[in-house]
Motif scaffolding. Structure first.
Motif, PDB file in Angstrom:
ATOM      1  N   ALA A 155       0.827  -1.205   0.000  1.00 24.66           N
ATOM      2  CA  ALA A 155       0.000   0.000   0.000  1.00 24.66           C
ATOM      3  C   ALA A 155       0.862   1.257   0.000  1.00 24.66           C
ATOM      4  O   ALA A 155       2.013   1.241   0.439  1.00 24.66           O
ATOM      5  CB  ALA A 155      -0.904   0.014   1.226  1.00 24.66           C
ATOM      6  N   ALA A 157      -4.645   8.926   3.960  1.00 24.55           N
ATOM      7  CA  ALA A 157      -5.186   8.211   2.805  1.00 24.55           C
ATOM      8  C   ALA A 157      -4.340   6.971   2.543  1.00 24.55           C
ATOM      9  O   ALA A 157      -3.114   7.005   2.672  1.00 24.55           O
ATOM     10  CB  ALA A 157      -5.192   9.114   1.577  1.00 24.55           C
ATOM     11  N   ARG A 172      -3.870   3.610  -0.221  1.00 25.94           N
ATOM     12  CA  ARG A 172      -4.220   2.937  -1.474  1.00 25.94           C
ATOM     13  C   ARG A 172      -3.554   1.577  -1.468  1.00 25.94           C
ATOM     14  O   ARG A 172      -2.335   1.461  -1.508  1.00 25.94           O
ATOM     15  CB  ARG A 172      -3.748   3.740  -2.683  1.00 25.94           C
ATOM     16  N   TYR A 173      -4.394   0.534  -1.365  1.00 28.98           N
ATOM     17  CA  TYR A 173      -3.903  -0.843  -1.446  1.00 28.98           C
ATOM     18  C   TYR A 173      -3.755  -1.179  -2.926  1.00 28.98           C
ATOM     19  O   TYR A 173      -4.728  -1.145  -3.679  1.00 28.98           O
ATOM     20  CB  TYR A 173      -4.881  -1.807  -0.767  1.00 28.98           C
ATOM     21  N   ASP A 197      -6.989  -1.131  -7.626  1.00 29.21           N
ATOM     22  CA  ASP A 197      -6.559  -0.584  -6.345  1.00 29.21           C
ATOM     23  C   ASP A 197      -7.779  -0.313  -5.461  1.00 29.21           C
ATOM     24  O   ASP A 197      -8.870  -0.044  -5.960  1.00 29.21           O
ATOM     25  CB  ASP A 197      -5.797   0.729  -6.544  1.00 29.21           C
ATOM     26  N   GLN A 252      -8.867   2.246  -2.420  1.00 31.39           N
ATOM     27  CA  GLN A 252      -8.443   3.462  -1.735  1.00 31.39           C
ATOM     28  C   GLN A 252      -9.386   3.752  -0.577  1.00 31.39           C
ATOM     29  O   GLN A 252     -10.612   3.648  -0.710  1.00 31.39           O
ATOM     30  CB  GLN A 252      -8.402   4.647  -2.692  1.00 31.39           C
ATOM     31  N   ARG A 253      -8.781   4.125   0.557  1.00 31.10           N
ATOM     32  CA  ARG A 253      -9.542   4.469   1.760  1.00 31.10           C
ATOM     33  C   ARG A 253      -8.939   5.715   2.380  1.00 31.10           C
ATOM     34  O   ARG A 253      -7.775   6.016   2.169  1.00 31.10           O
ATOM     35  CB  ARG A 253      -9.504   3.319   2.764  1.00 31.10           C
ATOM     36  N   SER A 254      -9.730   6.389   3.178  1.00 32.16           N
ATOM     37  CA  SER A 254      -9.268   7.584   3.857  1.00 32.16           C
ATOM     38  C   SER A 254      -9.741   7.522   5.306  1.00 32.16           C
ATOM     39  O   SER A 254     -10.895   7.180   5.577  1.00 32.16           O
ATOM     40  CB  SER A 254      -9.828   8.829   3.163  1.00 32.16           C
TER      41      SER A 254
END
Length: 90
Positions: free
Chosen positions: A46, A56, A58-59, A68, A70-72
């Motif tokens: 990530a 933030a 991003r795997y 991908d 993406q999480r925040s």
């Protein structure tokens, strides 16, 4: 630098403590974009960004079809909650 207790929201950590925490979790800092970090585990990798009000993540190629994810996460979450959410993987 010692870290605040794990139940402390990340916004109450000084920046050097956040950087130390990320290093302790195995993250590597980008030397040209200091707010950008990278972490690799045996089954996922990530990128992390220290944004103004959130962290933030991003795997890379972790979703369906190699997309991908993406999480925040807001800095109001505790360091423990962030560890559980981020470092358990996608």
């Amino acid at each position: 630098m010692s870290l605040p207790p794990v139940d402390t929201p990340l916004y109450n950590h000084p920046l050097p403590a956040i950087e130390d925490w990320l290093r302790l979790k195995g993250c590597q800092q980008d030397k040209t974009n200091l707010h950008h970090w990278y972490v690799q585990r045996s089954n996922w990798e990530a990128e992390l960004w220290l944004e103004v009000d959130s962290l933030a993540v991003r795997y890379i190629a972790a979703g369906l079809g190699g997309k991908d994810i993406q999480r925040s996460f807001k800095y109001s979450l505790s360091r423990k909650d962030l560890e559980d959410a981020i470092f358990s993987g996608p």
